[in-house]
Scaffold this active site. Structure first.
Site, PDB file in Angstrom:
ATOM      1  N   LYS A 100      22.530  57.823  10.645  1.00 29.15           N
ATOM      2  CA  LYS A 100      22.142  57.784  12.078  1.00 29.15           C
ATOM      3  C   LYS A 100      23.177  57.006  12.887  1.00 29.15           C
ATOM      4  O   LYS A 100      23.571  57.406  13.981  1.00 29.15           O
ATOM      5  CB  LYS A 100      20.767  57.120  12.249  1.00 29.15           C
ATOM      6  CG  LYS A 100      19.601  57.978  11.778  1.00 29.15           C
ATOM      7  CD  LYS A 100      18.259  57.436  12.231  1.00 29.15           C
ATOM      8  CE  LYS A 100      17.741  56.245  11.480  1.00 29.15           C
ATOM      9  NZ  LYS A 100      17.326  56.490  10.092  1.00 29.15           N
ATOM     10  N   HIS A 105      20.568  48.016  14.036  1.00 28.77           N
ATOM     11  CA  HIS A 105      19.517  48.689  13.274  1.00 28.77           C
ATOM     12  C   HIS A 105      18.921  47.690  12.288  1.00 28.77           C
ATOM     13  O   HIS A 105      19.638  46.903  11.680  1.00 28.77           O
ATOM     14  CB  HIS A 105      20.072  49.902  12.526  1.00 28.77           C
ATOM     15  CG  HIS A 105      19.019  50.912  12.194  1.00 28.77           C
ATOM     16  ND1 HIS A 105      18.718  51.985  13.020  1.00 28.77           N
ATOM     17  CD2 HIS A 105      18.172  51.010  11.152  1.00 28.77           C
ATOM     18  CE1 HIS A 105      17.750  52.698  12.482  1.00 28.77           C
ATOM     19  NE2 HIS A 105      17.382  52.124  11.347  1.00 28.77           N
ATOM     20  N   ASP A 121      18.024  63.396   7.906  1.00 36.18           N
ATOM     21  CA  ASP A 121      17.265  62.143   7.893  1.00 36.18           C
ATOM     22  C   ASP A 121      15.883  62.348   8.517  1.00 36.18           C
ATOM     23  O   ASP A 121      14.906  61.774   8.052  1.00 36.18           O
ATOM     24  CB  ASP A 121      18.023  61.029   8.631  1.00 36.18           C
ATOM     25  CG  ASP A 121      17.285  59.703   8.529  1.00 36.18           C
ATOM     26  OD1 ASP A 121      17.004  59.271   7.385  1.00 36.18           O
ATOM     27  OD2 ASP A 121      16.942  59.101   9.564  1.00 36.18           O
ATOM     28  N   ARG A 135       9.807  60.361   2.767  1.00 33.23           N
ATOM     29  CA  ARG A 135       9.828  59.065   2.091  1.00 33.23           C
ATOM     30  C   ARG A 135       8.650  58.199   2.530  1.00 33.23           C
ATOM     31  O   ARG A 135       8.065  57.460   1.735  1.00 33.23           O
ATOM     32  CB  ARG A 135      11.149  58.329   2.380  1.00 33.23           C
ATOM     33  CG  ARG A 135      12.363  58.962   1.691  1.00 33.23           C
ATOM     34  CD  ARG A 135      13.655  58.385   2.222  1.00 33.23           C
ATOM     35  NE  ARG A 135      13.753  56.958   2.044  1.00 33.23           N
ATOM     36  CZ  ARG A 135      14.264  56.120   2.964  1.00 33.23           C
ATOM     37  NH1 ARG A 135      14.738  56.558   4.105  1.00 33.23           N
ATOM     38  NH2 ARG A 135      14.305  54.829   2.721  1.00 33.23           N
ATOM     39  N   SER A 194      20.064  56.709   5.046  1.00 31.88           N
ATOM     40  CA  SER A 194      19.215  56.947   6.221  1.00 31.88           C
ATOM     41  C   SER A 194      19.751  56.187   7.435  1.00 31.88           C
ATOM     42  O   SER A 194      19.947  56.748   8.514  1.00 31.88           O
ATOM     43  CB  SER A 194      17.789  56.487   5.884  1.00 31.88           C
ATOM     44  OG  SER A 194      16.998  56.425   7.032  1.00 31.88           O
TER      45      SER A 194
HETATM   46  N1  URA Z   1      15.381  52.240   8.758  1.00 34.34           N
HETATM   47  C1  URA Z   1      15.836  53.507   8.588  1.00 34.34           C
HETATM   48  O1  URA Z   1      16.269  54.160   9.542  1.00 34.34           O
HETATM   49  N2  URA Z   1      15.820  54.036   7.354  1.00 34.34           N
HETATM   50  C2  URA Z   1      15.382  53.362   6.280  1.00 34.34           C
HETATM   51  O2  URA Z   1      15.403  53.906   5.193  1.00 34.34           O
HETATM   52  C3  URA Z   1      14.897  52.046   6.452  1.00 34.34           C
HETATM   53  C4  URA Z   1      14.909  51.499   7.723  1.00 34.34           C
END
Ligand code: URA
Length: 411
Positions: free
Chosen positions: A187, A82, A161, A168, A183
């Site tokens: 995930k 990620h 999220d 956001r 966040s």
């Molecule tokens: N990627 C995400 O999933 N969340 C964030 O807050 C920033 C990048």
């Protein structure tokens, strides 16, 4: 518990207990706390921050807003990557199918565009028919079949999220360490991973502007991953210029496909290989071969087909989404390029319509920039330093003017 009192406490620099954080997230996910209260809370967190304990509570409350994936006994090693977000960062589109060429499962849950950065889900949706709405059951069936799924948060996986991310994006509350940690890690924990690699960006086009801020974010995410027995690795990358030569949803998919076909910009290829090598069982030479011999590209076809996309359109996306105006942008100065500012390019792309200014708004897949010149290129005044894809002549004019402000040459 009284929601305005909790918001007030955070606004004034106080802390929230685990139960209070859990309550707020449950109320928000259950539609009992309206968006305006969550926006106010996000802004309070943005300004006041959160302690490590509060951040952990937020992450787990967001994880518990849905279910975790349950993988069968004896499943292959389960891995993912990620990124904390950048301009032109389309590595996930290359990396997920590449990793699935190996004997691995890649249950990638991504997000949409966030702030100035693009999002994997929006990019994927520029492939006609491709659905990022995948149930837990379908995700598991697809992992068993092809080893990879690329999906969004759903009503049963990280619903908190899904809602908070969209808020956001349009309330200037993205660059907050606790909100980013919760966040991303909610995930990734929902995926029930064995190994995770985090690509933490710093610089003008990243949410963390300095290497020190990035290191703090990386360590905070690593701590949450390790606490949950996920082997969590962190790589740091500068995001001062866009990654690759394209920025914009469809244009980035086109560039990712080039890399999956053994072509494309070397910075994107190298970064993808660096990240893949951290979680893969195969060595880097093998990963390179899968990019060069068509194996990774064939895996993309399988992925697109499984998720309802039209594979025939993959090689002609530029004619599926054609912006009304496509024109060259010419440099006004000569010399070696010292800077092509990622933040400036990201904002210019947003202004063209590649991102949102209101939650849930549709985006324009066709707009953005390609053929971007790179830092270190030597140019003469009049040379093409990018191409703009825009919805109108005036937007193209504005977009060209905007990105040239980010170009700096050594004369
Ligand atoms: N990627 C995400 O999933 N969340 C964030 O807050 C920033 C990048």
């Amino acid at each position: 518990m009284h929601i305005p009192t909790l918001i007030e406490r955070k606004r004034d620099g106080g802390s929230l207990s685990e139960d209070e954080v859990r309550f707020l997230i449950a109320e928000f996910t259950g539609e009992r706390m309206p968006d305006y209260q969550m926006s106010a809370l996000a802004m309070a967190i943005y300004f006041q921050g959160m302690s490590a304990d509060e951040t952990a509570s937020l992450t787990f409350a967001m994880l518990e807003s849905g279910e975790k994936m349950i993988h069968p006994e004896g499943a292959p090693r389960i891995v993912d990557k990620h990124s904390t977000g950048g301009i032109g960062d389309k590595t996930s589109l290359v990396l997920a199918p590449l990793l699935a060429c190996d004997d691995l499962w890649v249950p990638m849950i991504s997000g949409r565009g966030l702030g100035i950065t693009g999002g994997t889900l929006d990019k994927l949706e520029s492939i006609p028919g491709f659905s990022v709405s995948v149930s837990r059951e379908k995700a598991l069936r697809q992992l068993e079949k092809i080893g990879v799924v690329m999906m969004g948060q759903t009503s049963d996986i990280c619903p908190a999220d899904k809602k908070l991310y969209a808020l956001r994006d349009v309330t200037a509350t993205v660059p907050s360490q606790p909100l980013i940690v919760a966040s991303i890690m909610s995930k990734k924990l929902a995926e029930s991973l064995d190994v995770l690699v985090l690509d933490v960006k710093f610089g003008s086009g990243a949410f963390m502007k300095t290497r020190e801020e990035a290191a703090s974010l990386g360590s905070a995410m690593q701590a949450v991953g390790s606490a949950m027995s996920v082997e969590t690795k962190v790589l740091y990358h500068s995001m001062d210029e866009p990654l690759g030569r394209s920025v914009g949803n469809m244009l980035e998919v086109v560039e990712a496909i080039e890399v999956l076909e053994g072509r494309g910009p070397s910075d994107l290829r190298e970064m993808t290989l660096d990240l893949a090598a951290e979680v893969s069982l195969a060595d880097r030479d093998q990963l390179e071969r899968w990019l060069d011999d068509g194996t990774a590209r064939a895996k993309l076809d399988e992925l697109v087909e499984c998720q309802g996309g039209r594979t025939d359109d993959l090689s002609r996306l530029e004619s599926v989404h054609v912006a009304p105006v496509i024109r060259d942008i010419n440099a006004h100065e000569s010399g070696k390029i010292l800077k092509f500012d990622a933040d400036t390019v990201g904002r210019a792309s947003l202004a063209l319509g590649a991102g949102r200014s209101r939650a849930g708004e549709p985006i324009d897949f066709s707009v953005g920039f390609d053929r971007l010149a790179k830092v270190g290129d030597v140019i003469a005044a009049g040379d093409v330093v990018a191409r703009v894809h825009a919805a109108s002549e005036s937007a193209a004019e504005e977009g060209s003017k905007n990105i040239l402000e980010g170009l700096q040459c050594e004369s």
